[in-house]
Scaffold this motif. Structure first.
Motif, PDB file in Angstrom:
ATOM      1  N   GLY A 139      39.694  10.598  -5.910  1.00  7.52           N
ATOM      2  CA  GLY A 139      40.892  11.361  -5.605  1.00  7.52           C
ATOM      3  C   GLY A 139      40.626  12.852  -5.603  1.00  7.52           C
ATOM      4  O   GLY A 139      39.483  13.308  -5.749  1.00  7.52           O
ATOM      5  N   ALA A 140      41.683  13.617  -5.454  1.00  7.91           N
ATOM      6  CA  ALA A 140      41.599  15.079  -5.429  1.00  7.91           C
ATOM      7  C   ALA A 140      42.466  15.654  -6.539  1.00  7.91           C
ATOM      8  O   ALA A 140      43.508  15.083  -6.896  1.00  7.91           O
ATOM      9  CB  ALA A 140      42.048  15.618  -4.082  1.00  7.91           C
ATOM     10  N   ASN A 141      42.026  16.766  -7.095  1.00  9.35           N
ATOM     11  CA  ASN A 141      42.759  17.446  -8.173  1.00  9.35           C
ATOM     12  C   ASN A 141      43.393  18.736  -7.668  1.00  9.35           C
ATOM     13  O   ASN A 141      42.791  19.479  -6.891  1.00  9.35           O
ATOM     14  CB  ASN A 141      41.825  17.815  -9.323  1.00  9.35           C
ATOM     15  N   LEU A 142      44.574  18.998  -8.137  1.00  7.36           N
ATOM     16  CA  LEU A 142      45.225  20.291  -7.940  1.00  7.36           C
ATOM     17  C   LEU A 142      45.973  20.629  -9.223  1.00  7.36           C
ATOM     18  O   LEU A 142      46.624  19.748  -9.812  1.00  7.36           O
ATOM     19  CB  LEU A 142      46.208  20.261  -6.768  1.00  7.36           C
ATOM     20  N   GLY A 143      45.871  21.862  -9.646  1.00 10.64           N
ATOM     21  CA  GLY A 143      46.560  22.236 -10.872  1.00 10.64           C
ATOM     22  C   GLY A 143      46.574  23.733 -11.087  1.00 10.64           C
ATOM     23  O   GLY A 143      45.965  24.507 -10.329  1.00 10.64           O
ATOM     24  N   PHE A 144      47.271  24.135 -12.112  1.00  9.72           N
ATOM     25  CA  PHE A 144      47.336  25.553 -12.482  1.00  9.72           C
ATOM     26  C   PHE A 144      47.472  25.641 -13.991  1.00  9.72           C
ATOM     27  O   PHE A 144      47.819  24.666 -14.669  1.00  9.72           O
ATOM     28  CB  PHE A 144      48.515  26.243 -11.796  1.00  9.72           C
ATOM     29  N   GLY A 145      47.187  26.804 -14.515  1.00  6.66           N
ATOM     30  CA  GLY A 145      47.284  26.985 -15.953  1.00  6.66           C
ATOM     31  C   GLY A 145      47.042  28.421 -16.358  1.00  6.66           C
ATOM     32  O   GLY A 145      47.041  29.333 -15.514  1.00  6.66           O
ATOM     33  N   PHE A 146      46.810  28.612 -17.648  1.00  8.71           N
ATOM     34  CA  PHE A 146      46.597  29.948 -18.199  1.00  8.71           C
ATOM     35  C   PHE A 146      45.479  29.884 -19.240  1.00  8.71           C
ATOM     36  O   PHE A 146      45.243  28.846 -19.858  1.00  8.71           O
ATOM     37  CB  PHE A 146      47.883  30.468 -18.854  1.00  8.71           C
ATOM     38  N   GLU A 147      44.796  31.006 -19.417  1.00 10.43           N
ATOM     39  CA  GLU A 147      43.790  31.118 -20.469  1.00 10.43           C
ATOM     40  C   GLU A 147      43.876  32.500 -21.091  1.00 10.43           C
ATOM     41  O   GLU A 147      44.230  33.485 -20.428  1.00 10.43           O
ATOM     42  CB  GLU A 147      42.385  30.844 -19.930  1.00 10.43           C
ATOM     43  N   TYR A 148      43.541  32.556 -22.379  1.00  6.54           N
ATOM     44  CA  TYR A 148      43.645  33.809 -23.114  1.00  6.54           C
ATOM     45  C   TYR A 148      42.448  33.939 -24.047  1.00  6.54           C
ATOM     46  O   TYR A 148      42.125  33.003 -24.782  1.00  6.54           O
ATOM     47  CB  TYR A 148      44.940  33.843 -23.928  1.00  6.54           C
ATOM     48  N   PRO A 149      41.743  35.073 -24.001  1.00  2.00           N
ATOM     49  CA  PRO A 149      40.559  35.248 -24.867  1.00  2.00           C
ATOM     50  C   PRO A 149      40.951  35.495 -26.307  1.00  2.00           C
ATOM     51  O   PRO A 149      41.945  36.154 -26.603  1.00  2.00           O
ATOM     52  CB  PRO A 149      39.872  36.478 -24.263  1.00  2.00           C
ATOM     53  N   PHE A 150      40.142  34.955 -27.211  1.00  2.00           N
ATOM     54  CA  PHE A 150      40.322  35.169 -28.639  1.00  2.00           C
ATOM     55  C   PHE A 150      38.966  35.548 -29.201  1.00  2.00           C
ATOM     56  O   PHE A 150      38.095  34.712 -29.384  1.00  2.00           O
ATOM     57  CB  PHE A 150      40.862  33.902 -29.306  1.00  2.00           C
ATOM     58  N   GLY A 151      38.761  36.828 -29.442  1.00  2.00           N
ATOM     59  CA  GLY A 151      37.449  37.297 -29.853  1.00  2.00           C
ATOM     60  C   GLY A 151      36.545  37.510 -28.640  1.00  2.00           C
ATOM     61  O   GLY A 151      36.996  37.601 -27.499  1.00  2.00           O
ATOM     62  N   LYS A 152      35.236  37.556 -28.896  1.00  2.00           N
ATOM     63  CA  LYS A 152      34.281  37.870 -27.837  1.00  2.00           C
ATOM     64  C   LYS A 152      33.862  36.658 -27.020  1.00  2.00           C
ATOM     65  O   LYS A 152      33.528  36.794 -25.854  1.00  2.00           O
ATOM     66  CB  LYS A 152      33.036  38.531 -28.452  1.00  2.00           C
ATOM     67  N   ASN A 153      33.847  35.482 -27.614  1.00  2.00           N
ATOM     68  CA  ASN A 153      33.299  34.333 -26.901  1.00  2.00           C
ATOM     69  C   ASN A 153      34.135  33.062 -27.033  1.00  2.00           C
ATOM     70  O   ASN A 153      33.615  31.958 -26.906  1.00  2.00           O
ATOM     71  CB  ASN A 153      31.871  34.043 -27.360  1.00  2.00           C
ATOM     72  N   ILE A 154      35.424  33.203 -27.290  1.00  2.00           N
ATOM     73  CA  ILE A 154      36.318  32.056 -27.390  1.00  2.00           C
ATOM     74  C   ILE A 154      37.553  32.300 -26.526  1.00  2.00           C
ATOM     75  O   ILE A 154      38.095  33.408 -26.502  1.00  2.00           O
ATOM     76  CB  ILE A 154      36.744  31.797 -28.852  1.00  2.00           C
ATOM     77  N   LYS A 155      37.973  31.260 -25.819  1.00  2.00           N
ATOM     78  CA  LYS A 155      39.178  31.331 -24.999  1.00  2.00           C
ATOM     79  C   LYS A 155      40.020  30.080 -25.218  1.00  2.00           C
ATOM     80  O   LYS A 155      39.491  28.976 -25.328  1.00  2.00           O
ATOM     81  CB  LYS A 155      38.826  31.435 -23.506  1.00  2.00           C
ATOM     82  N   TYR A 156      41.333  30.286 -25.270  1.00  2.00           N
ATOM     83  CA  TYR A 156      42.267  29.174 -25.270  1.00  2.00           C
ATOM     84  C   TYR A 156      42.751  28.954 -23.844  1.00  2.00           C
ATOM     85  O   TYR A 156      42.916  29.909 -23.079  1.00  2.00           O
ATOM     86  CB  TYR A 156      43.465  29.471 -26.175  1.00  2.00           C
ATOM     87  N   PHE A 157      42.991  27.687 -23.474  1.00  2.00           N
ATOM     88  CA  PHE A 157      43.494  27.433 -22.126  1.00  2.00           C
ATOM     89  C   PHE A 157      44.446  26.243 -22.135  1.00  2.00           C
ATOM     90  O   PHE A 157      44.388  25.369 -23.010  1.00  2.00           O
ATOM     91  CB  PHE A 157      42.350  27.174 -21.149  1.00  2.00           C
ATOM     92  N   ILE A 158      45.328  26.215 -21.132  1.00  2.00           N
ATOM     93  CA  ILE A 158      46.247  25.100 -20.934  1.00  2.00           C
ATOM     94  C   ILE A 158      46.446  24.922 -19.428  1.00  2.00           C
ATOM     95  O   ILE A 158      46.586  25.900 -18.698  1.00  2.00           O
ATOM     96  CB  ILE A 158      47.596  25.340 -21.654  1.00  2.00           C
TER      97      ILE A 158
END
Length: 219
Positions: A139-158
Motif C-alpha cells: 500500500g501507500a502511506n500519507l500522513g502529517f505530524g509535528f516534531e520538537y527538539p529537546f536538547g541537542k540530540n533528542i526530538k519528540y514527534f507525533i
C-alpha cells in the motif's frame, strides 16, 4: 554573541547541516485492516525504525510496527499483524518556532492473520469457525505530524497516518489509520570538537631528537 555580532555589523550564520542517522521508537494506536476487522476499534502497537537525514528538511525512514495480539468483533480472534514501511519525510520549521511540521509519504507492506469465529460479514461461504484467514498487501502511506527538539540530540514527534491499499485489485481505499508518538535520538556528526582537541595536544607536545617533551606553560 549574536547581539555583539549584530552591533559590529557581522551577520551570524546558522550551523552547517551534516548528514546523520536517527534512531526512534514510538507507541502506535491504529485501526488495522478495516477490510477484515469491520467496525474495529483502535489497537496498540510498537513502532521502531531508522531515519537518514540527507537534507535539513528531508530524510528517508525505514520502519517496523508490531501490533499486539487482539480480537475483533464480529469475526476474528487471535489476530496478529505487522507493518513494514519505507517513507520520505519532509520537515519544515513553523515560523521562528522550534516546532517542525512533518509531511510523510511512502510505501508499506501489511501482514495480517486471524482465526475466523463468525458470523460472516461478507457472505463468504468458504469461511468456517476455526479457519485461519491470512492477508498481505502493498500500500501507500500519507500522513502529517509535528516534531520538537529537546536538547541537542533528542526530538519528540507525533504523526497521524493513513495507509491506502487495494484487495484483489478492486477499489483503492484506506486500509488502516494510525496515530504514532515517540522519541528520536541521533549522534551528532560534528568532528570539530575532536579535531580541536587533537590539535591542542599537538601544540602542547613536541617530538625532538632526544624524545618527547612539552612546551612550557605561558605565565
Amino acid at each position: 554573541i549574536n547581539a555583539q555580532a549584530t552591533i559590529l555589523g557581522i551577520t551570524p550564520t546558522a550551523p552547517k547541516f551534516k548528514k546523520h542517522v536517527e534512531f526512534f521508537s514510538a507507541f502506535s494506536y491504529a485501526v488495522i485492516n478495516n477490510r477484515k476487522e469491520v467496525r474495529s476499534k483502535f489497537k496498540p502497537g510498537i513502532n521502531i525504525g531508522l531515519q537518514y537525514a540527507t537534507r535539513s528538511w528531508f530524510s528517508w525512514s525505514a520502519e517496523y510496527t508490531y501490533f499486539f495480539k487482539h480480537n475483533s468483533s464480529p469475526g476474528f480472534v487471535n489476530i496478529i499483524a505487522w507493518n513494514a514501511e519505507l517513507n520520505g519525510i519532509c520537515a519544515f520549521r513553523m515560523a521562528t518556532s522550534k516546532l517542525n511540521f512533518r509531511f510523510v509519504f511512502g510505501l508499506c507492506y501489511l501482514n495480517w492473520a486471524g482465526t475466523f469465529v463468525g458470523p460472516s460479514v461478507n457472505d463468504n461461504n468458504t469461511w468456517y469457525a476455526g479457519k485461519k484467514i491470512e492477508q498481505e498487501w502493498l500500500g501507500a502511506n500519507l500522513g502529517f505530524g509535528f516534531e520538537y527538539p529537546f536538547g541537542k540530540n533528542i526530538k519528540y514527534f507525533i504523526d497521524c497516518r493513513s495507509r491506502f491499499a487495494t484487495e484483489k485489485f478492486d477499489i483503492i481505499s484506506i486500509s488502516d489509520t494510525s496515530f504514532i508518538a515517540g522519541v528520536k535520538w541521533y549522534l551528532p556528526s560534528d568532528k570539530s570538537a575532536v579535531s580541536s582537541s587533537s590539535n591542542s595536544r599537538k601544540k602542547k607536545n613536541h617530538k625532538g631528537r632526544f624524545g618527547i617533551y612539552k612546551w612550557p606553560n605561558k605565565r
